[in-house]
Motif scaffolding. Structure first.
Motif, PDB file in Angstrom:
ATOM      1  N   LYS A 785      37.867  -3.934  -6.361  1.00 57.14           N
ATOM      2  CA  LYS A 785      38.126  -3.274  -7.641  1.00 57.14           C
ATOM      3  C   LYS A 785      38.600  -1.849  -7.427  1.00 57.14           C
ATOM      4  O   LYS A 785      39.498  -1.362  -8.127  1.00 57.14           O
ATOM      5  CB  LYS A 785      36.856  -3.283  -8.491  1.00 57.14           C
ATOM      6  CG  LYS A 785      36.472  -4.661  -9.031  1.00 57.14           C
ATOM      7  CD  LYS A 785      35.187  -4.587  -9.838  1.00 57.14           C
ATOM      8  CE  LYS A 785      34.777  -5.965 -10.348  1.00 57.14           C
ATOM      9  NZ  LYS A 785      33.488  -5.910 -11.116  1.00 57.14           N
ATOM     10  N   TYR A 788      42.276  -2.020  -6.305  1.00 54.42           N
ATOM     11  CA  TYR A 788      43.155  -2.326  -7.430  1.00 54.42           C
ATOM     12  C   TYR A 788      43.338  -1.095  -8.324  1.00 54.42           C
ATOM     13  O   TYR A 788      44.456  -0.776  -8.768  1.00 54.42           O
ATOM     14  CB  TYR A 788      42.578  -3.468  -8.265  1.00 54.42           C
ATOM     15  CG  TYR A 788      42.516  -4.805  -7.555  1.00 54.42           C
ATOM     16  CD1 TYR A 788      43.245  -5.040  -6.389  1.00 54.42           C
ATOM     17  CD2 TYR A 788      41.719  -5.834  -8.053  1.00 54.42           C
ATOM     18  CE1 TYR A 788      43.166  -6.247  -5.737  1.00 54.42           C
ATOM     19  CE2 TYR A 788      41.638  -7.054  -7.414  1.00 54.42           C
ATOM     20  CZ  TYR A 788      42.362  -7.264  -6.251  1.00 54.42           C
ATOM     21  OH  TYR A 788      42.284  -8.481  -5.612  1.00 54.42           O
ATOM     22  N   ARG A 789      42.225  -0.397  -8.590  1.00 58.78           N
ATOM     23  CA  ARG A 789      42.306   0.757  -9.484  1.00 58.78           C
ATOM     24  C   ARG A 789      43.148   1.864  -8.875  1.00 58.78           C
ATOM     25  O   ARG A 789      44.002   2.461  -9.548  1.00 58.78           O
ATOM     26  CB  ARG A 789      40.898   1.270  -9.769  1.00 58.78           C
ATOM     27  CG  ARG A 789      40.858   2.517 -10.646  1.00 58.78           C
ATOM     28  CD  ARG A 789      39.433   2.972 -10.881  1.00 58.78           C
ATOM     29  NE  ARG A 789      38.742   3.295  -9.640  1.00 58.78           N
ATOM     30  CZ  ARG A 789      38.901   4.443  -8.977  1.00 58.78           C
ATOM     31  NH1 ARG A 789      39.726   5.373  -9.428  1.00 58.78           N
ATOM     32  NH2 ARG A 789      38.230   4.656  -7.862  1.00 58.78           N
ATOM     33  N   LYS A 790      42.938   2.140  -7.586  1.00 55.27           N
ATOM     34  CA  LYS A 790      43.659   3.247  -6.956  1.00 55.27           C
ATOM     35  C   LYS A 790      45.139   2.939  -6.754  1.00 55.27           C
ATOM     36  O   LYS A 790      45.967   3.860  -6.734  1.00 55.27           O
ATOM     37  CB  LYS A 790      42.997   3.581  -5.617  1.00 55.27           C
ATOM     38  CG  LYS A 790      41.592   4.172  -5.773  1.00 55.27           C
ATOM     39  CD  LYS A 790      40.940   4.444  -4.440  1.00 55.27           C
ATOM     40  CE  LYS A 790      39.530   5.036  -4.621  1.00 55.27           C
ATOM     41  NZ  LYS A 790      38.856   5.309  -3.343  1.00 55.27           N
ATOM     42  N   THR A 794      46.632  -5.300 -10.443  1.00 53.85           N
ATOM     43  CA  THR A 794      45.572  -6.193 -10.932  1.00 53.85           C
ATOM     44  C   THR A 794      45.424  -7.443 -10.088  1.00 53.85           C
ATOM     45  O   THR A 794      44.516  -8.243 -10.342  1.00 53.85           O
ATOM     46  CB  THR A 794      45.865  -6.612 -12.382  1.00 53.85           C
ATOM     47  OG1 THR A 794      47.151  -7.249 -12.449  1.00 53.85           O
ATOM     48  CG2 THR A 794      45.841  -5.399 -13.322  1.00 53.85           C
TER      49      THR A 794
END
Length: 809
Positions: A785, A788-790, A794
């Motif tokens: 997660k 994916y965020r950095k 997605t």
């Protein structure tokens, strides 16, 4: 003669009238011109007299009286100081209780008139009756009358009514427990309240309920160790006698005398007339004529025959307890041990029922033993060796066996107690140097002693300790031959000898012949079950060595999980055993295992710990394992520190010339290729890097995949470090997406997120990543997660594509 004040006591003080005994026994003595200032101790006395009771306990000649005299003349007392010089163990109640009020009056304390001390007390005050000091018919018991309860009660009342405290010093106060003097003094201290500050100087613990005062926080204690002179005080004492020597000589003299004031002064008097004082220091010991005469006259001559026998026979010991003392001195003399502990402050408590005798007093006792009963000494050493060996105190037992001239028994102690690690320096417990440094060259040819396997095994270990591998191998062959002649019914002896044989082989072959070392480790682990578990638990160094060799072999065979378990257990056992070298080697192998797994941060931490192991002081500085340098080189590569990596690889090659290791050499070669690829400016793709181990014939098949993954991960990490601004905003264009200027910023990934990302690029599932990184599945999902965020994506495929565009892979 009082030991420090120089006052001569009347020879018939016990029979003289109180008045005749008073003049020379009360009042603070004058300050001697020869006194050595000791402010560190007078300050403690000044703090002590703020409470009700201070005791200064030490042997004859320890400087108790001199210290109290110095303190009294500092005028730091909270009130007047009254001084009574007692008659030691010969104290008469009437004489004592005549001196106390006289000393108080001489110090300026106003006291009411007291009853005639020459008349017996027949009536007791009500407070004394309440204390239960009368006989059943209400009359005054003779023992109670000797306590002078009326006088004590009157003194206590007079002192309690004062507004200013009084310090009462009782010098050489040695009454027996329960004696009238002891009971009366305890009552005086109890009833006088806070206005009486009692300072007691004695050769033994005074019978004044010390435990009660200690628990209440009302007791200050200065004992033998506190009274010992330090180097500065020793130098000042020598200067008084016009003796000048170097600082090392001062320290040596102080250590030889154990800081004992009288011994140091006797030495200084001799040195003042000696043409070479420093040579005198080198030879000074408890057999010095002046020291012997002083202690024999002051201490030994006054002992009962049983106590004298106990002191002399136990002088062969460095430490003693009641059971061991009885073993050497016999039951009748051994029964005196409690009295010895109570009355002799030359005996210092060492914990758990053990005591250590003052070094110089021990030397004097040994001189008496050699003069009075020289034939007893070897037998005393043998009995001590047998008792200590039975109780697991091998080093001391071996020392006594060697002192008895029985080298064969010393060897049997070492082998049967599984203490061979002490000879091989596998533990912080060191055996006597005579055993380790001078093994007999010809085990079979020693005159007067039949050959035995144990002596051959100890000789082999000692030879290995000195780097004589050929001699070690020869002694092992001799041990094999002798073991074959041991009767089968001595199965326990055979098992212990065989285990010792395997341990020596492990130590000999662990670097030179890994296969032979692994076989020796297997033999040792098989034999572990044939020796007592409790004995094996006392020697963790044996398991540590076997586990290390097994784990090292498992690592090279590709069993990474098994190797990690074995090496971790070996590391723990090596720490318990105090083996710094083996602990470092375990850390180096664990670091190598971590780097092969791609856990570079863990590998770096383990390597750092390995470079700072707690090596025993007696262990020579050993070179770092080559595996440690290879690990540091690989970690340097992941940070794009190519120069550092090259330097570490050069050091590894240098060490490999001394201790060849094909596996470590192969890993180093692989790291060298990766460094060269990064320096070329056109590093290969992750797929090409991951395939590098496939052509390595030195690498077990089971290691190809994890090593390949580690290679790919390290190159990816190195490429990240080539980015000029790894922590600034990064932008890249996405296919069919926004322009670079419109891309969201990319936050820097953590090291663990880099590990997860590199494994995503290898198409590994979440479960596979978790197993490979020794993480839980939920932890891996959390890291995903974060990735994916950095990266502002997605899906997995998008994360890998974006990372490659940003050159993070």
């Amino acid at each position: 003669m009082d030991e420090w004040t120089g006052r001569r006591r009347p020879p018939d003080a016990g029979n003289a009238s109180p008045a005749a005994a008073l003049p020379s026994q009360v009042g603070v003595p004058p300050l001697p011109a020869w006194l050595v200032p000791r402010p560190r101790l007078t300050d403690r006395l000044s703090r002590g007299v703020l409470g009700p009771l201070t005791v200064v306990v030490g042997p004859v000649g320890a400087g108790k009286s001199a210290l109290a005299v110095e303190w009294a003349h500092t005028r730091s007392a909270p009130g007047p100081v009254a001084w009574v010089t007692c008659d030691g163990a010969e104290e008469e109640p009437d004489v004592f209780w005549s001196r106390v009020p006289t000393a108080l009056r001489e110090a300026g304390v106003e006291l009411p008139p007291f009853p005639d001390l020459l008349q017996p007390e027949t009536e007791l005050p009500e407070a004394v009756v309440r204390d239960g000091l009368t006989a059943e018919d209400g009359s005054v018991h003779p023992d109670v009358a000797a306590e002078r309860p009326v006088l004590v009660a009157s003194l206590a009342a007079a002192l309690a009514a004062r507004k200013e405290p009084v310090v009462l010093v009782l010098d050489d106060f040695q009454p027996e427990a329960g004696s009238p003097v002891a009971r009366g003094t305890a009552r005086l201290l109890r009833h006088a309240g806070p206005m009486l500050r009692l300072v007691v100087l004695s050769r033994r613990d005074p019978p004044l309920h010390l435990h009660r005062h200690r628990l209440a926080g009302e007791l200050t204690e200065l004992r033998t160790a506190d009274l010992a002179f330090d180097d500065r005080e020793t130098s000042a004492l020598l200067a008084q006698h016009g003796v000048e020597v170097s600082r090392p000589a001062v320290s040596t003299l102080r250590k030889r005398a154990d800081g004992w004031a009288a011994g140091l002064r006797l030495a200084a008097m001799s040195m003042a007339e000696h043409p070479q004082p420093e040579r005198f220091v080198a030879q000074f010991a408890g057999d010095d004529e002046a020291v012997v005469s002083y202690l024999v006259e002051e201490v030994l001559d006054g002992q009962s025959p049983e106590m004298r026998r106990l002191l002399v026979t136990t002088s062969v010991l460095e430490h003693l307890n009641a059971e061991l003392a009885t073993e050497l001195a016999g039951r009748e003399a051994g029964a005196q041990f409690p009295a010895l502990v109570e009355r002799n402050s030359f005996l210092q408590y060492a914990g758990r029922g053990w005591y250590r005798c003052h070094r110089m007093f021990t030397d004097v006792l040994r001189v008496r033993l050699r003069h009075e009963a020289p034939d007893l000494e070897p037998g005393l050493h043998r009995r001590a060796a047998a008792w200590l060996g039975e109780h697991g105190l091998v080093a001391e037992a071996v020392r006594h066996a060697l002192s008895a001239g029985d080298r064969g028994y010393a060897g049997r102690l070492v082998v049967h107690q599984l203490a061979i690690g002490g000879v091989l320096a596998l533990t912080d417990v060191r055996l006597p140097g005579e055993l380790v440094q001078g093994p007999p060259a010809d085990v079979l040819g020693r005159p007067g002693q039949p050959p035995d396997a144990e002596s051959a095994l100890v000789a082999a270990a000692a030879a290995l300790r000195h780097g004589e591998e050929s001699a070690c191998a020869e002694d092992l062959k001799i041990a094999d031959k002798l073991l074959a002649e041991v009767p089968a019914e001595e199965a326990d002896r055979i098992a212990r000898c065989r285990l010792t044989h395997a341990v020596v082989r492990m130590a000999k072959d662990r670097c030179r012949d890994p296969q032979a070392a692994r076989q020796a480790a297997a033999d040792a682990e098989h034999l572990f079950a044939q020796v007592p578990h409790s004995l094996l638990a006392d020697h963790p160094e044996l398991r540590a060595l076997a586990l290390f060799i097994r784990g090292r072999a498992e690592l090279r065979d590709g069993g990474l999980k098994a190797a990690e378990g074995s090496l971790t257990a070996a590391l723990k056992a090596a720490g318990v055993a105090g083996n710094g070298v083996l602990r470092r080697d375990c850390l180096a192998e664990l670091a190598l295992l971590a780097v092969l797994h791609g856990r570079f941060r863990v590998a770096d931490e383990l390597a750092g710990h390995a470079l700072r192991p707690p090596l025993p002081a007696s262990t020579p500085e050993a070179p770092s394992p080559p595996s440690l340098h290879v690990v540091r080189a690989w970690v340097g590569l992941t940070r794009y520190e190519c120069a550092r990596a090259r330097s570490e690889l050069a050091r590894a090659r240098s060490e490999l010339h001394v201790t060849p290791d094909p596996f470590v050499a192969g890993v180093g070669s692989l790291v060298g290729r990766l460094v060269g690829a990064m320096e070329s400016g056109a590093p290969p793709s992750p797929e090409a890097v991951a395939a590098l181990p496939d052509c390595a014939d030195w690498l077990a098949q089971e290691l190809h995949r994890p090593v390949g993954q580690a290679c790919a991960a390290s190159v990816s990490a190195a490429r990240v470090h080539t980015l000029r601004t790894p922590r600034t905003v990064q932008r890249a264009a996405l296919p069919n997406g926004p322009t670079p200027e419109e891309c969201p910023p990319v936050e820097s990934l953590s090291a663990r997120e880099h590990d997860v990302l590199s494994r995503l690029a290898q198409m590994m599932t979440t479960e596979e990543i978790a197993a490979d990184l020794y993480l839980s599945v939920n932890t891996v999902k959390t890291h995903l997660k974060g990735v994916y965020r950095k990266l502002a994506v997605t899906r997995r495929s998008a994360a890998v594509r974006r990372a490659r565009e940003l050159e993070l892979l």
